[in-house]
Design an enzyme around this catalytic site. Structure first.
Site, mmCIF file in Angstrom:
data_model
loop_
_atom_site.group_PDB
_atom_site.id
_atom_site.type_symbol
_atom_site.label_atom_id
_atom_site.label_comp_id
_atom_site.label_asym_id
_atom_site.label_seq_id
_atom_site.Cartn_x
_atom_site.Cartn_y
_atom_site.Cartn_z
ATOM 1 N N SER A 1 -7.114 -11.750 -2.652
ATOM 2 C CA SER A 1 -5.452 -11.896 -3.013
ATOM 3 C C SER A 1 -5.316 -13.239 -3.269
ATOM 4 O O SER A 1 -5.875 -14.459 -3.054
ATOM 5 C CB SER A 1 -4.868 -11.486 -1.440
ATOM 6 O OG SER A 1 -3.698 -11.683 -1.514
ATOM 7 N N TYR B 1 -3.361 -12.453 8.192
ATOM 8 C CA TYR B 1 -3.839 -11.462 7.253
ATOM 9 C C TYR B 1 -4.373 -12.677 5.721
ATOM 10 O O TYR B 1 -5.216 -12.534 5.397
ATOM 11 C CB TYR B 1 -2.706 -10.939 6.379
ATOM 12 C CG TYR B 1 -2.847 -10.142 4.871
ATOM 13 C CD1 TYR B 1 -2.680 -10.865 3.815
ATOM 14 C CD2 TYR B 1 -3.713 -9.043 5.137
ATOM 15 C CE1 TYR B 1 -2.777 -10.445 2.635
ATOM 16 C CE2 TYR B 1 -3.904 -8.607 3.683
ATOM 17 C CZ TYR B 1 -3.690 -9.014 2.589
ATOM 18 O OH TYR B 1 -3.905 -8.534 1.519
ATOM 19 N N LYS C 1 -8.085 -13.103 3.729
ATOM 20 C CA LYS C 1 -8.353 -13.008 2.296
ATOM 21 C C LYS C 1 -8.758 -14.171 1.665
ATOM 22 O O LYS C 1 -9.564 -14.221 0.500
ATOM 23 C CB LYS C 1 -6.923 -12.656 1.614
ATOM 24 C CG LYS C 1 -6.373 -11.275 1.719
ATOM 25 C CD LYS C 1 -7.008 -10.231 1.113
ATOM 26 C CE LYS C 1 -7.607 -9.207 1.728
ATOM 27 N NZ LYS C 1 -8.218 -7.985 1.077
HETATM 28 N N1 LIG Z 1 -0.928 -4.307 -2.688
HETATM 29 C C1 LIG Z 1 -0.817 -5.828 -3.037
HETATM 30 O O1 LIG Z 1 0.179 -6.335 -3.302
HETATM 31 C C2 LIG Z 1 -2.259 -6.340 -2.374
HETATM 32 C C3 LIG Z 1 -3.118 -5.918 -2.182
HETATM 33 N N2 LIG Z 1 -4.482 -6.582 -1.964
HETATM 34 C C4 LIG Z 1 -5.687 -5.975 -1.223
HETATM 35 O O2 LIG Z 1 -6.064 -4.930 -2.107
HETATM 36 C C5 LIG Z 1 -6.726 -4.017 -1.005
HETATM 37 C C6 LIG Z 1 -6.034 -2.703 -1.123
HETATM 38 O O3 LIG Z 1 -5.030 -2.532 -0.709
HETATM 39 P P1 LIG Z 1 -3.653 -1.828 -1.447
HETATM 40 O O4 LIG Z 1 -4.557 -0.910 -2.344
HETATM 41 O O5 LIG Z 1 -2.684 -2.474 -1.933
HETATM 42 O O6 LIG Z 1 -3.038 -0.928 -0.482
HETATM 43 P P2 LIG Z 1 -3.537 0.595 0.247
HETATM 44 O O7 LIG Z 1 -2.951 0.620 1.538
HETATM 45 O O8 LIG Z 1 -3.107 1.768 -0.724
HETATM 46 O O9 LIG Z 1 -5.244 0.585 0.382
HETATM 47 C C7 LIG Z 1 -6.067 0.127 1.211
HETATM 48 C C8 LIG Z 1 -6.819 1.245 1.619
HETATM 49 O O10 LIG Z 1 -7.767 0.795 2.567
HETATM 50 C C9 LIG Z 1 -8.152 1.859 3.650
HETATM 51 N N3 LIG Z 1 -8.243 1.159 4.882
HETATM 52 C C10 LIG Z 1 -7.498 0.551 5.802
HETATM 53 N N4 LIG Z 1 -8.362 0.262 6.762
HETATM 54 C C11 LIG Z 1 -9.665 0.876 6.663
HETATM 55 C C12 LIG Z 1 -10.484 1.070 7.154
HETATM 56 N N5 LIG Z 1 -10.769 0.491 8.753
HETATM 57 N N6 LIG Z 1 -11.957 1.626 6.898
HETATM 58 C C13 LIG Z 1 -11.791 2.124 5.522
HETATM 59 N N7 LIG Z 1 -10.723 2.101 4.829
HETATM 60 C C14 LIG Z 1 -9.665 1.488 5.157
HETATM 61 C C15 LIG Z 1 -6.792 2.637 3.535
HETATM 62 O O11 LIG Z 1 -6.839 3.888 4.109
HETATM 63 C C16 LIG Z 1 -6.201 2.352 1.988
HETATM 64 O O12 LIG Z 1 -6.776 3.488 1.467
HETATM 65 C C17 LIG Z 1 -6.558 -4.669 0.238
HETATM 66 O O13 LIG Z 1 -7.804 -5.313 0.667
HETATM 67 C C18 LIG Z 1 -5.431 -5.670 0.118
HETATM 68 O O14 LIG Z 1 -5.588 -6.771 1.084
HETATM 69 C C19 LIG Z 1 -4.563 -8.101 -2.433
HETATM 70 C C20 LIG Z 1 -3.553 -8.385 -3.049
HETATM 71 C C21 LIG Z 1 -2.030 -7.731 -3.111
HETATM 72 C C1 LIG Z 2 0.796 -6.879 1.330
HETATM 73 C C2 LIG Z 2 1.227 -7.995 0.440
HETATM 74 O O1 LIG Z 2 2.575 -7.424 -0.107
HETATM 75 C C3 LIG Z 2 0.428 -8.141 -0.870
HETATM 76 O O2 LIG Z 2 -0.896 -8.416 -0.296
HETATM 77 C C4 LIG Z 2 -1.385 -9.461 -0.460
HETATM 78 O O3 LIG Z 2 -2.508 -9.890 -0.509
HETATM 79 C C5 LIG Z 2 -0.198 -10.270 -1.094
HETATM 80 O O4 LIG Z 2 0.341 -11.072 -0.059
HETATM 81 C C6 LIG Z 2 0.594 -9.464 -1.614
HETATM 82 O O5 LIG Z 2 2.005 -9.914 -1.492
#
Ligand SMILES: NC(=O)C1=CN([C@@H]2O[C@H](COP(=O)(O)OP(=O)(O)OC[C@H]3O[C@@H](n4cnc5c(N)ncnc54)[C@H](O)[C@@H]3O)[C@@H](O)[C@H]2O)C=CC1
Ligand SMILES: C[C@H](O)[C@@H]1OC(=O)[C@H](O)[C@@H]1O
Length: 254
Positions: free
Chosen positions: A144, A157, A161
């Site tokens: 991230s 968090y 990351k």
């Molecule tokens: N959305 C954003 O702005 C950003 C997201 N990220 C990272 O992207 C990755 C994906 O998140 P997003 O797609 O944004 O949100 P999201 O919530 O849609 O996806 C996260 C996924 O991980 C799964 N998950 C959570 N805990 C789990 C566990 N214990 N075992 C298996 N699966 C699990 C959830 O069910 C979900 O499908 C995360 O690692 C997050 O930290 C990084 C930077 C920015």
């Molecule tokens: C959850 C936050 O909105 C998202 O996840 C990250 O890793 C960055 O902080 C993004 O803003």
């Protein structure tokens, strides 16, 4: 041009958001795809349906990445189904926003176990399978922008990351001799479930948009190209790298 033709790609947290987009994007590029997912069978099965509609094989395996045994189970089931593992996208993560001074122990513990320990176990299990196979492989971790900068309500968090980013750097060194490349993508703010509640605050969402030179927050599909690139032979000499995918947010001071 299909950049992952004939490959088997594993994605954790693959039923929603960035992981779902990466899984379907990998299928669009010719890969068979196995997704790990935590809860919703419906969301996982709908992701598999999209993968199969693209003419590729799909597999959904339920498991909590925070549990070490989940990684070995996921890799074993993927190998049973597809015969090999070529790419791991370590994506699963949580970000339960909370103030620092009264942050509950259980929130810190769970966030570390899912985001960092879970990534570690999955990377280790996939790498061991790739070593057994011979022929190398590619690991892409979803770190991230928050590996590089802080957040008032993300004190539990952002270290995870940063840890994922650092894990890729060290794994790149440990695994280079096996022809396994390890890289991170560092998304900015991407509109997904993880921040739906946080960005429901209009002032917060406007602030994040204003910070973004490209003028919009990201969508999950914005991560597909960078992840597929790092997973593919187009990145054959790229390992230990980190790729910001943030619309310019990180560099925007004024
Ligand atoms: N959305 C954003 O702005 C950003 C997201 N990220 C990272 O992207 C990755 C994906 O998140 P997003 O797609 O944004 O949100 P999201 O919530 O849609 O996806 C996260 C996924 O991980 C799964 N998950 C959570 N805990 C789990 C566990 N214990 N075992 C298996 N699966 C699990 C959830 O069910 C979900 O499908 C995360 O690692 C997050 O930290 C990084 C930077 C920015
Ligand atoms: C959850 C936050 O909105 C998202 O996840 C990250 O890793 C960055 O902080 C993004 O803003």
């Amino acid at each position: 041009m299909k950049l992952l033709q004939g490959k088997t790609v594993l994605v954790t947290g693959g039923s929603t958001g960035i992981g779902r987009a990466a899984a379907i994007g990998a299928a669009r590029h010719g890969a068979d795809v196995a997704i790990n997912y935590a809860s919703s069978d419906d969301k996982a099965l709908s992701c598999i349906a999209e993968i199969e509609a693209l003419g590729q094989r799909g597999l959904a395996v339920k498991g909590d990445v925070a549990l070490p045994e989940t990684a070995a189970d996921f890799v074993a089931k993927a190998v049973d189904a597809f015969g090999h593992v070529d790419v791991l996208v370590s994506n699963a993560g949580i970000c339960p926003f909370h103030a620092f001074l009264d942050m509950p122990v259980e929130t810190v513990d769970r966030t570390f176990r899912v985001n960092l320990h879970g990534a570690y176990y999955m990377v280790q299990a996939a790498a061991n399978q790739m070593v057994r196979q011979g022929g190398g492989g590619a690991i892409v971790a979803v770190s991230s922008i928050s590996a590089l900068v802080g957040g008032e309500f993300q004190t539990h968090y952002t270290p995870t990351k940063a840890g994922v980013h650092s894990l890729m750097q060290s794994a790149a060194i440990a695994l280079g001799k096996h022809g396994i490349r390890c890289n991170s993508v560092l998304p900015g703010t991407i509109l997904t479930e993880i921040n739906k509640d946080d960005l429901a605050d209009d002032a917060k969402r406007h602030y994040m948009e204003e910070r973004t030179p490209l003028g919009r927050l990201g969508m999950p599909d914005d991560l597909v190209g960078p992840i597929v690139f790092l997973a593919s032979d187009m990145a054959a000499y790229v390992t230990g790298a980190a790729l910001l995918v943030d619309g310019g947010m990180f560099v925007n001071l004024q």
